[in-house]
Design a protein around this motif. Sequence first.
Motif, PDB file in Angstrom:
ATOM      1  N   ARG A 171       2.472  -6.210  -0.180  1.00 53.79           N
ATOM      2  CA  ARG A 171       3.028  -7.487   0.296  1.00 53.79           C
ATOM      3  C   ARG A 171       4.417  -7.728  -0.308  1.00 53.79           C
ATOM      4  NH1 ARG A 171      -2.421  -9.222   0.217  1.00 53.79           N
ATOM      5  NH2 ARG A 171      -2.272  -9.823  -1.978  1.00 53.79           N
ATOM      6  N   THR A 172       4.573  -7.373  -1.565  1.00 55.44           N
ATOM      7  CA  THR A 172       5.865  -7.554  -2.226  1.00 55.44           C
ATOM      8  C   THR A 172       6.939  -6.721  -1.550  1.00 55.44           C
ATOM      9  OG1 THR A 172       4.811  -8.024  -4.358  1.00 55.44           O
ATOM     10  CG2 THR A 172       7.117  -7.301  -4.405  1.00 55.44           C
ATOM     11  N   ILE A 173       6.614  -5.456  -1.243  1.00 53.17           N
ATOM     12  CA  ILE A 173       7.593  -4.581  -0.581  1.00 53.17           C
ATOM     13  C   ILE A 173       7.967  -5.132   0.788  1.00 53.17           C
ATOM     14  CG2 ILE A 173       7.935  -2.280   0.398  1.00 53.17           C
ATOM     15  CD1 ILE A 173       6.132  -1.194  -1.815  1.00 53.17           C
ATOM     16  N   THR A 174       6.972  -5.539   1.553  1.00 52.08           N
ATOM     17  CA  THR A 174       7.210  -6.033   2.915  1.00 52.08           C
ATOM     18  C   THR A 174       7.986  -7.345   2.913  1.00 52.08           C
ATOM     19  OG1 THR A 174       5.161  -4.972   3.657  1.00 52.08           O
ATOM     20  CG2 THR A 174       6.092  -6.665   5.067  1.00 52.08           C
ATOM     21  N   LEU A 226      -5.412   6.744 -10.381  1.00 50.90           N
ATOM     22  CA  LEU A 226      -4.481   5.675 -10.041  1.00 50.90           C
ATOM     23  C   LEU A 226      -4.582   5.300  -8.568  1.00 50.90           C
ATOM     24  CD1 LEU A 226      -1.316   7.000 -11.920  1.00 50.90           C
ATOM     25  CD2 LEU A 226      -2.936   5.276 -12.728  1.00 50.90           C
ATOM     26  N   GLY A 227      -4.342   4.022  -8.276  1.00 45.62           N
ATOM     27  CA  GLY A 227      -4.209   3.622  -6.885  1.00 45.62           C
ATOM     28  C   GLY A 227      -3.087   4.433  -6.252  1.00 45.62           C
ATOM     29  N   ASN A 228      -3.248   4.829  -5.004  1.00 42.68           N
ATOM     30  CA  ASN A 228      -2.319   5.771  -4.389  1.00 42.68           C
ATOM     31  C   ASN A 228      -2.000   5.311  -2.964  1.00 42.68           C
ATOM     32  OD1 ASN A 228      -1.146   8.154  -3.167  1.00 42.68           O
ATOM     33  ND2 ASN A 228      -1.987   9.336  -4.877  1.00 42.68           N
ATOM     34  N   ILE A 229      -0.741   4.934  -2.737  1.00 39.22           N
ATOM     35  CA  ILE A 229      -0.320   4.438  -1.424  1.00 39.22           C
ATOM     36  C   ILE A 229       0.796   5.327  -0.888  1.00 39.22           C
ATOM     37  CG2 ILE A 229       0.442   2.444  -0.079  1.00 39.22           C
ATOM     38  CD1 ILE A 229      -0.216   0.667  -2.454  1.00 39.22           C
ATOM     39  N   ASN A 230       0.653   5.777   0.341  1.00 36.75           N
ATOM     40  CA  ASN A 230       1.749   6.424   1.064  1.00 36.75           C
ATOM     41  C   ASN A 230       2.383   5.394   1.979  1.00 36.75           C
ATOM     42  OD1 ASN A 230       1.604   8.957  -0.080  1.00 36.75           O
ATOM     43  ND2 ASN A 230       0.332   9.827   1.529  1.00 36.75           N
ATOM     44  N   VAL A 231       3.668   5.152   1.793  1.00 34.89           N
ATOM     45  CA  VAL A 231       4.391   4.141   2.553  1.00 34.89           C
ATOM     46  C   VAL A 231       5.490   4.825   3.362  1.00 34.89           C
ATOM     47  CG1 VAL A 231       5.739   2.017   2.444  1.00 34.89           C
ATOM     48  CG2 VAL A 231       3.952   2.452   0.745  1.00 34.89           C
ATOM     49  N   VAL A 257      -4.824   1.211 -12.538  1.00 35.81           N
ATOM     50  CA  VAL A 257      -6.177   1.034 -11.993  1.00 35.81           C
ATOM     51  C   VAL A 257      -6.638  -0.421 -11.989  1.00 35.81           C
ATOM     52  CG1 VAL A 257      -6.871   3.373 -12.614  1.00 35.81           C
ATOM     53  CG2 VAL A 257      -7.243   1.511 -14.256  1.00 35.81           C
ATOM     54  N   THR A 258      -6.007  -1.278 -12.790  1.00 36.53           N
ATOM     55  CA  THR A 258      -6.434  -2.679 -12.818  1.00 36.53           C
ATOM     56  C   THR A 258      -5.559  -3.576 -11.944  1.00 36.53           C
ATOM     57  OG1 THR A 258      -5.070  -3.168 -14.759  1.00 36.53           O
ATOM     58  CG2 THR A 258      -7.330  -2.404 -15.158  1.00 36.53           C
ATOM     59  N   LYS A 259      -4.597  -3.011 -11.215  1.00 39.09           N
ATOM     60  CA  LYS A 259      -3.684  -3.809 -10.393  1.00 39.09           C
ATOM     61  C   LYS A 259      -4.118  -3.806  -8.928  1.00 39.09           C
ATOM     62  CE  LYS A 259      -1.180  -4.672 -13.981  1.00 39.09           C
ATOM     63  NZ  LYS A 259      -1.161  -6.038 -14.589  1.00 39.09           N
ATOM     64  N   ASP A 260      -3.527  -4.726  -8.166  1.00 36.93           N
ATOM     65  CA  ASP A 260      -3.887  -4.935  -6.760  1.00 36.93           C
ATOM     66  C   ASP A 260      -2.878  -4.237  -5.846  1.00 36.93           C
ATOM     67  OD1 ASP A 260      -4.501  -5.852  -4.223  1.00 36.93           O
ATOM     68  OD2 ASP A 260      -4.692  -7.960  -4.803  1.00 36.93           O
ATOM     69  N   GLY A 261      -3.299  -3.167  -5.189  1.00 38.24           N
ATOM     70  CA  GLY A 261      -2.405  -2.429  -4.302  1.00 38.24           C
ATOM     71  C   GLY A 261      -1.966  -3.237  -3.096  1.00 38.24           C
ATOM     72  N   ASP A 262      -2.818  -4.106  -2.584  1.00 35.08           N
ATOM     73  CA  ASP A 262      -2.453  -4.933  -1.432  1.00 35.08           C
ATOM     74  C   ASP A 262      -1.319  -5.894  -1.797  1.00 35.08           C
ATOM     75  OD1 ASP A 262      -4.398  -3.720   0.138  1.00 35.08           O
ATOM     76  OD2 ASP A 262      -5.937  -5.163  -0.455  1.00 35.08           O
ATOM     77  N   GLU A 263      -1.352  -6.418  -3.004  1.00 32.71           N
ATOM     78  CA  GLU A 263      -0.276  -7.297  -3.456  1.00 32.71           C
ATOM     79  C   GLU A 263       1.030  -6.524  -3.614  1.00 32.71           C
ATOM     80  OE1 GLU A 263       1.819 -10.561  -4.439  1.00 32.71           O
ATOM     81  OE2 GLU A 263      -0.248 -10.523  -3.701  1.00 32.71           O
ATOM     82  N   VAL A 266       8.448  -0.946   7.451  1.00 32.26           N
ATOM     83  CA  VAL A 266       7.553  -0.409   6.421  1.00 32.26           C
ATOM     84  C   VAL A 266       6.147  -0.336   6.988  1.00 32.26           C
ATOM     85  CG1 VAL A 266       6.463  -0.858   4.193  1.00 32.26           C
ATOM     86  CG2 VAL A 266       8.913  -1.204   4.459  1.00 32.26           C
ATOM     87  N   ASP A 267       5.515   0.827   6.828  1.00 32.92           N
ATOM     88  CA  ASP A 267       4.179   1.032   7.369  1.00 32.92           C
ATOM     89  C   ASP A 267       3.308   1.707   6.316  1.00 32.92           C
ATOM     90  OD1 ASP A 267       2.022   1.298   9.151  1.00 32.92           O
ATOM     91  OD2 ASP A 267       2.696   3.289   9.763  1.00 32.92           O
ATOM     92  N   GLU A 268       2.180   1.112   5.991  1.00 36.87           N
ATOM     93  CA  GLU A 268       1.234   1.714   5.047  1.00 36.87           C
ATOM     94  C   GLU A 268       0.438   2.806   5.759  1.00 36.87           C
ATOM     95  OE1 GLU A 268      -1.260  -0.831   2.349  1.00 36.87           O
ATOM     96  OE2 GLU A 268      -2.900   0.206   3.370  1.00 36.87           O
ATOM     97  N   ARG A 269       0.680   4.054   5.402  1.00 34.92           N
ATOM     98  CA  ARG A 269       0.043   5.180   6.072  1.00 34.92           C
ATOM     99  C   ARG A 269      -1.314   5.537   5.458  1.00 34.92           C
ATOM    100  NH1 ARG A 269       3.937   8.018   9.052  1.00 34.92           N
ATOM    101  NH2 ARG A 269       4.985   6.380  10.258  1.00 34.92           N
ATOM    102  N   ARG A 270      -1.428   5.375   4.164  1.00 38.36           N
ATOM    103  CA  ARG A 270      -2.688   5.699   3.491  1.00 38.36           C
ATOM    104  C   ARG A 270      -2.759   4.902   2.203  1.00 38.36           C
ATOM    105  NH1 ARG A 270      -3.267  11.169   0.319  1.00 38.36           N
ATOM    106  NH2 ARG A 270      -2.158   9.820  -1.151  1.00 38.36           N
ATOM    107  N   HIS A 271      -3.927   4.379   1.926  1.00 37.15           N
ATOM    108  CA  HIS A 271      -4.108   3.620   0.690  1.00 37.15           C
ATOM    109  C   HIS A 271      -5.432   4.014   0.056  1.00 37.15           C
ATOM    110  CE1 HIS A 271      -3.857  -0.581  -1.448  1.00 37.15           C
ATOM    111  NE2 HIS A 271      -4.061   0.419  -2.290  1.00 37.15           N
TER     112      HIS A 271
END
Length: 560
Positions: free
Chosen positions: A451-454, A185-190, A442-448, A464-469
């Motif tokens: 953007r929604t959260i921000t 899965l896409g994995n973002i630490n925010v 896995v088929t979704k856009d993590g950058d989008e 809000v700061d993206e620490r790792r993506h």
Amino acid sequence: MLLSDIIYEYEEQIIYHLRKLIQIRSVWDEAVPGRPNQPYGEGVDEALQYMLRLGEELGFQVKNIDGYAGHVEYGSGEELIAVLVHLDTVHEGDGWTYPPFGAVIDHGKIFGRGASDDKGAAVVALFALKALQKIGVAPSKRVRIIFGTHEESGMQDMDYYFAREQKPDLAFTPDAGYPIFNRELGNINVAISWQREQGVKIEMEEAEHNAAQSENAEQNAALTLVSAAPVTRTADNGVPDIWTAGDEVSVSRTADNEVPVTRTGDNEVAVTRTGDNEVAVTRTGADGVRLLTMEGGKPFSFIPERCEAVFALSSEHTERAMRVLSNEHNIELELDTDKNLLRVTASNLPLEQTAGTLAAAPAASPTNAIVNMISWLHSAKIDQELALFYTYLHERIGKETNGNSLGIRCEDDVSGPLQVYLRTIRADTRHIEALVNIRYPVTKDGDEIMRTITDTLPFPAIKVDERRHLKPVYVPADHPLIQKLGTAYRKVTGEQAELLQMGAGTYSRKLPDRCVAFGPGLPGAAHTNVHAADEYIEIASLMKHATICAQGIYELICEP
């Protein structure tokens, strides 16, 4: 061809070298000054050097890429196959029964940090290659065992390596389990944070004109606020701290060890003398409570088990605070009446009544300790200056794990729904920060998603700061890599290779369309205490993995 019998000929050597490798403490450290080829410290470099020397002794070509990574290579041809392993480990931590770097063998298990993550797999991969060499396999493809050194701390080692070396055409990383993990899965630490606008520290400053006009110069030293907040001197021996309009206090030094506070607005302050020339001023707010510290969660724990906070109380609000605040599940309160402090502990497990504490009724099942703390803060409505932050966490995340209130809920047929978890939280008197982990399909856009959260933040003060993506990994079931590794698994085990997914990350993230996690953990095997005390690997399981690993390499380099 089956390689089971051949790989077992190397069992004694595998055990010997794995124990030697475990005895090297290869935890990430700062780069060594004057040693440019040790970017992650001496211990990590020692482990890399050990494996490259061993590879050379076994008759392979080796290469060290400036201490960031290295590889052992066998075969010839343009096409490149790779097995990616890592030699760095997480910190050993506490609570061990066995020495964390002793590599003790007990009841058929080798104990030590890195035994199962990922040093066992690293040694096995090298001897799997040796087994192929011994039986005279002369592939028309090259195969590399790539030794990484920074997997546990961000995987920048592979960025450096692949910027200088050929990327493999097909690869696998034995850093998870069997059968095959073809989806990560896409994995973002925010990081979500908030900072108070006002300062909390004042320092003593001799006021010469005060001293000249006063009968006792020592009693009339002025106090100067160290803060971004405006300061206005209102008298010869006093300076107010202007928190907000109408909420002012005057602080004056009247003796060597006395600092009286005059309340001039609706809000309360607590004052503590911290040294000969300074005092700390803490605004407790209209509710008489102010957060001093908070800490919850650990970097490698998925669900926080504990969250602790300390609050300053004004003396007249102590009884009210205890009465109002002791009404939440999984919350334990302890009052220090001497220091006017309230200590709060949130757990993810049911709490029991203990002497000298107030504990609420137990929860039915384990939960997230940070979520419990935020829920308690929100219901108690304390430290109103902090309310923007904890209200945001409570209303936008809270007990939800699907991201619905953040506006990012989504799913796909391949990997299922998005997941959101509060992982850690840290705070002091000035700043509070929560780390949120988002795992998306896995088929979704993590950058989008980011953007929604921000774009939907309700308050400018919340940052809000993206620490790792880590971008997702998805290798479809009909891909040649999946087909060949599936064949290897079936030949050795007699079972079909089920395709699995994970939310964590492996080196597959660096080769998302051509690499999957394959081993070393066997289906149904006991947990080997990865990232915990008494990490171990069972020798019998290690050797079973060795046969599957060797067969996997063989299928990739020898079969059409």
